[in-house]
Structures are given as structure tokens and as C-alpha cells.
Design an enzyme around this catalytic site. Structure first.
Site, mmCIF file in Angstrom:
data_model
loop_
_atom_site.group_PDB
_atom_site.id
_atom_site.type_symbol
_atom_site.label_atom_id
_atom_site.label_comp_id
_atom_site.label_asym_id
_atom_site.label_seq_id
_atom_site.Cartn_x
_atom_site.Cartn_y
_atom_site.Cartn_z
ATOM 1 N N ASN A 1 -6.038 -2.473 2.460
ATOM 2 C CA ASN A 1 -6.012 -4.197 2.452
ATOM 3 C C ASN A 1 -7.632 -4.743 2.720
ATOM 4 O O ASN A 1 -8.496 -4.107 3.281
ATOM 5 C CB ASN A 1 -5.511 -4.572 3.752
ATOM 6 N N ARG B 1 0.595 -1.245 0.255
ATOM 7 C CA ARG B 1 -0.040 -0.081 0.051
ATOM 8 C C ARG B 1 0.798 1.453 0.032
ATOM 9 O O ARG B 1 0.549 2.251 -0.707
ATOM 10 C CB ARG B 1 -0.954 0.116 1.007
#
Length: 91
Positions: free
Chosen positions: A38, A20
């Protein structure tokens, strides 16, 4: 310049490896806004808005071999930009 939104679901070993953060850095370099988060099933969802060419480049990077972890697939959906996002964040 056409402004669009792309939503991508990235699968593979992409959680707990800085994916990320890496995605955010690439999106900011491309001038995109949105988020990476996520998902409970192990995928990472990426939503990006901006210039179509920049979104295509981000997808190419997500599918490339230089990502953290190991990407085994990316599914994308294109839509109209909503214009409500102001930055790119990790969720």
C-alpha cells in the site's frame, strides 16, 4: 525465456479489500517473485520479476474485472530483472 521486472501502480479502491493478498496469490500462480504494498496516496505498488509472459498476464489480471475492490487504472514501468527477490510478499 526473458526475465524482466515490471513495476505497476494500481489506483482505485484497492486498499482494505484484500487486493495485496489477491495479487500475491495470482503472482505465485504465475511463478513470479516480488511484492505488493500500500502507498500513502491510496494506490498499491506491485513489483514483479519473472518471465515476461507471466508479467504481462499479471498486468492483465490487475486490469481485469475480477480484482477485489475497484481498479480505475494501472500504470506500468518495465526494467531489467535485478535477480535479488526470492518470493512474492505483501508489504
Amino acid at each position: 525465456m526473458e526475465t524482466v521486472r515490471v513495476t505497476a501502480w494500481v489506483r482505485g479502491h484497492v486498499q482494505g479489500v484484500g487486493f495485496r493478498w489477491w495479487t500475491r496469490a495470482r503472482a505465485l500462480e504465475l511463478g513470479l517473485v516480488g511484492w505488493a504494498r500500500n502507498m500513502d496516496d491510496g494506490r498499491v505498488e506491485v513489483v514483479a520479476e519473472g518471465d515476461r509472459e507471466a508479467c504481462v498476464k499479471l498486468l492483465d489480471l490487475l486490469r481485469g474485472c475480477d480484482t477485489p475492490g475497484r481498479v480505475t487504472g494501472v500504470v506500468e514501468r518495465w526494467s531489467e530483472s535485478r535477480g535479488s527477490l526470492r518470493e512474492f510478499v505483501e508489504r
